[in-house]
Write an enzyme that holds these catalytic residues in place. Structure first.
Site, PDB file in Angstrom:
ATOM      1  N   ASP A 259       0.827  -1.203   0.000  1.00  0.00           N
ATOM      2  CA  ASP A 259       0.000   0.000   0.000  1.00  0.00           C
ATOM      3  C   ASP A 259       0.871   1.267   0.000  1.00  0.00           C
ATOM      4  O   ASP A 259       1.611   1.524   0.958  1.00  0.00           O
ATOM      5  CB  ASP A 259      -0.907  -0.049   1.241  1.00  0.00           C
ATOM      6  CG  ASP A 259      -2.006   0.995   1.213  1.00  0.00           C
ATOM      7  OD1 ASP A 259      -1.996   1.853   0.312  1.00  0.00           O
ATOM      8  OD2 ASP A 259      -2.873   0.947   2.103  1.00  0.00           O
ATOM      9  N   ASP A 322     -10.540   4.117  -1.524  1.00  0.00           N
ATOM     10  CA  ASP A 322     -11.137   3.117  -0.633  1.00  0.00           C
ATOM     11  C   ASP A 322     -12.659   3.040  -0.790  1.00  0.00           C
ATOM     12  O   ASP A 322     -13.354   4.045  -0.633  1.00  0.00           O
ATOM     13  CB  ASP A 322     -10.808   3.467   0.825  1.00  0.00           C
ATOM     14  CG  ASP A 322      -9.326   3.289   1.108  1.00  0.00           C
ATOM     15  OD1 ASP A 322      -8.548   3.066   0.158  1.00  0.00           O
ATOM     16  OD2 ASP A 322      -8.955   3.382   2.294  1.00  0.00           O
TER      17      ASP A 322
HETATM   18  C1  GLA Z   1      -5.455   2.363   2.640  1.00  0.00           C
HETATM   19  C2  GLA Z   1      -5.960   1.198   1.796  1.00  0.00           C
HETATM   20  C3  GLA Z   1      -7.032   0.433   2.564  1.00  0.00           C
HETATM   21  C4  GLA Z   1      -6.464  -0.056   3.885  1.00  0.00           C
HETATM   22  C5  GLA Z   1      -5.877   1.112   4.675  1.00  0.00           C
HETATM   23  C6  GLA Z   1      -5.122   0.639   5.890  1.00  0.00           C
HETATM   24  O1  GLA Z   1      -6.437   3.311   2.864  1.00  0.00           O
HETATM   25  O2  GLA Z   1      -6.464   1.658   0.576  1.00  0.00           O
HETATM   26  O3  GLA Z   1      -7.501  -0.653   1.806  1.00  0.00           O
HETATM   27  O4  GLA Z   1      -5.471  -1.012   3.627  1.00  0.00           O
HETATM   28  O5  GLA Z   1      -4.979   1.866   3.887  1.00  0.00           O
HETATM   29  O6  GLA Z   1      -4.521   1.678   6.560  1.00  0.00           O
END
Ligand code: GLA
Length: 512
Positions: A259, A322
């Site tokens: 990520d 997200d």
């Molecule tokens: C980002 C990702 C999410 C999750 C969060 C965790 O926002 O896109 O899917 O993994 O981080 O902190």
């Protein structure tokens, strides 16, 4: 009335009926599990039925683990004809383990399952080469139910429930921790003397946890960032990529979500090269790893990642922000994500998937870890959600509460014929046949020459929706099957029309 006219009228009506599906109304505004819900997925038969992908991609000589997904009354005795000699099957559990053959090539295996009520067989191929995830990964991820509160016990429990709830019998396989398993900023030391990353106190025995997941025949996943910190301020892998990847393999992990998060500090105005760099680095390390570790790129679609996510070595890549943070419009937020992801239909192929984020249904995280909330989606919206993810050949990763799986949620997640659309070995994402404010029609070509078509009603009232054979480049008579209800609707020429509920879907498979 003369007899010939009566005959004519009856014939006309019945032909009309064959090519018209009609949806019975599903619960419209159910907001918690106590409301009456309309379950469409038929109960599995008592006799065994083997589910799951028909292809397994793996690299030569790596450890191999696969639990044969199979419904039917237990006990079931499993078989696997012409299984490569480096693998063994446990006949009682259906778990295949061992090593991938060191010779590249295609290994045809026939799986079988027998119980007191009958038996089933399924031909699969183990394809030994460079491509992992020949079909989209399926599993569960901790983020949207546990957030930063995730514990080792949650992960062990998720693995137990993946089997006891029957999810694993439909192909759900990966049990993935998201963010917050490592040390938080300020909670030093972050790494041991060899510089290997340390789990936090909520994960006292991470290797034991992975062994627990593996003992069920399931695979384990975890998360980190190419930046110095994860999105919630836990330790990332920046400048420790090699040692971290080695540790992940040593612990036994099979999946890594990588990520972007604080990598923005390293590359504030990233060019395409900057965007690719950390992923190329990690993919290269994972390719040399002694385990097969699926790499999930998470950088929210920056730089049109769908154009190059596969080239840099990812097996799947998030195409959007997200899903859990997506605001509702006239439609719930998942539609916005789906419509955005749907546009990139040309890119996916076996081993390279667009990822529109998790399936958020059932109970998800609320204001505090012990106060989950039930998603406010109607039954129809949930069927639409799952149908779109399958038509788009998306990873099927549920991220709700494994400790509170209700029958309706399981009916959405576990329909074998709907999942077959997602897991089809041809590996095409559905193309958009029609899209406007009221309608979305998606069509996914399947390996056997059939086409899966989703008629999605985006409007606020029920409507009749139609797909014409000319839109699908088909002619002549075709069999039409309703996949949610697992019911043949008959043979149609030229078109299929159905009433579709508000925000609902009719998902059919049209076969020669
Ligand atoms: C980002 C990702 C999410 C999750 C969060 C965790 O926002 O896109 O899917 O993994 O981080 O902190």
């Amino acid at each position: 009335m003369p007899r010939s006219i009566v005959f004519f009228v009856v014939l006309f009506v019945s032909i009309g009926n064959v090519c018209r599906g009609a949806e019975e109304p599903a619960g419209q505004a159910a907001s918690n599990t106590t409301d009456k819900r309309v379950i469409l997925t038929p109960k599995p038969a008592a006799a065994p039925k083997i589910n799951g992908p028909k292809v397994q991609g793996c690299r030569p000589g790596r450890p191999f683990l696969y639990r044969i997904p199979c419904t039917g009354n237990r006990p079931i005795i499993f078989g696997a004809e012409t299984l490569p000699a480096s693998m063994t099957l446990d006949a009682a559990s259906g778990i295949i383990s061992g090593r991938v053959p060191s010779e590249r090539g295609e290994y045809a295996v026939t799986l079988s399952a027998t119980n007191a009520d009958g038996s089933d067989r399924r031909a699969i191929k183990v394809i030994v080469g460079d491509t992992l995830a020949l079909t989209p990964p399926m599993g569960w991820n901790s983020w949207y139910i546990h957030y930063a509160a995730v514990t080792e016990a949650n992960m062990r429990n998720a693995a137990d429930v993946m089997v006891s709830s029957g999810m694993a019998d439909y192909g759900y396989q990966y049990v993935n921790i998201d963010d917050c398993w490592m040390k938080k900023r300020g909670d030093e030391p972050y790494r041991d003397q060899q510089k290997a990353v340390l789990p936090n106190a909520k994960f006292p025995d991470i290797k034991g946890m992975v062994e627990h997941i593996h003992a069920k025949g399931l695979r384990a996943g975890l998360y980190t960032s190419p930046g110095p910190w994860t999105c919630t301020g836990y330790v990332g892998s920046h400048q420790h990529e090699e040692i971290d990847a080695k540790k992940f393999a040593e612990w036994g992990f099979d999946f890594l979500k990588y990520d972007w998060c604080s990598y923005g500090e390293i590359a504030p105005k990233p060019s395409r090269d900057d965007l690719q760099k950390p992923y190329l680095l990690m993919a290269g390390i994972l390719k040399r790893s002694e385990r097969d570790i699926v790499l999930n790129l998470c950088q929210y679609g920056m730089g049109n990642v769908w154009e190059w996510g596969g080239e840099v070595g990812g097996q799947c890549w998030r195409t959007t922000g997200d899903l859990g943070a997506e605001k509702d419009t006239r439609l719930p937020g998942f539609y916005t994500i789906a419509l955005s992801n749907a546009r990139h239909w040309k890119y996916p192929k076996p081993g390279q998937w667009n990822d529109p984020d998790y399936i958020l249904i059932g109970w998800i995280g609320g204001p505090s870890p012990d106060q989950p909330v039930h998603v406010k989606l109607t039954d129809d919206e949930q069927y639409s959600y799952m149908s779109m993810w399958c038509l788009m050949a998306s990873p099927l990763i549920f991220s709700g509460d494994m400790a509170r799986l209700d029958p309706f949620t399981l009916n959405v997640l576990c329909n074998a014929e709907v999942i077959d659309v997602d897991q089809d070995p041809l590996g095409k994402q559905a193309r958009i046949l029609r899209q406007n404010d009221d309608e979305l029609v998606l069509a996914k070509p399947m390996e056997d020459g059939s086409v899966a078509v989703g008629l999605l009603n985006l409007a606020d009232s029920p409507r009749a929706m139609r797909v014409a054979w000319s839109d699908l480049e088909l002619t002549g008579k075709r069999r039409v099957r309703d996949l949610w209800r697992q019911k043949d609707l008959g043979e149609c020429s030229d078109e299929f029309t159905s009433d579709v509920n508000r925000h609902g879907v009719v998902l059919v498979r049209i076969s020669p």
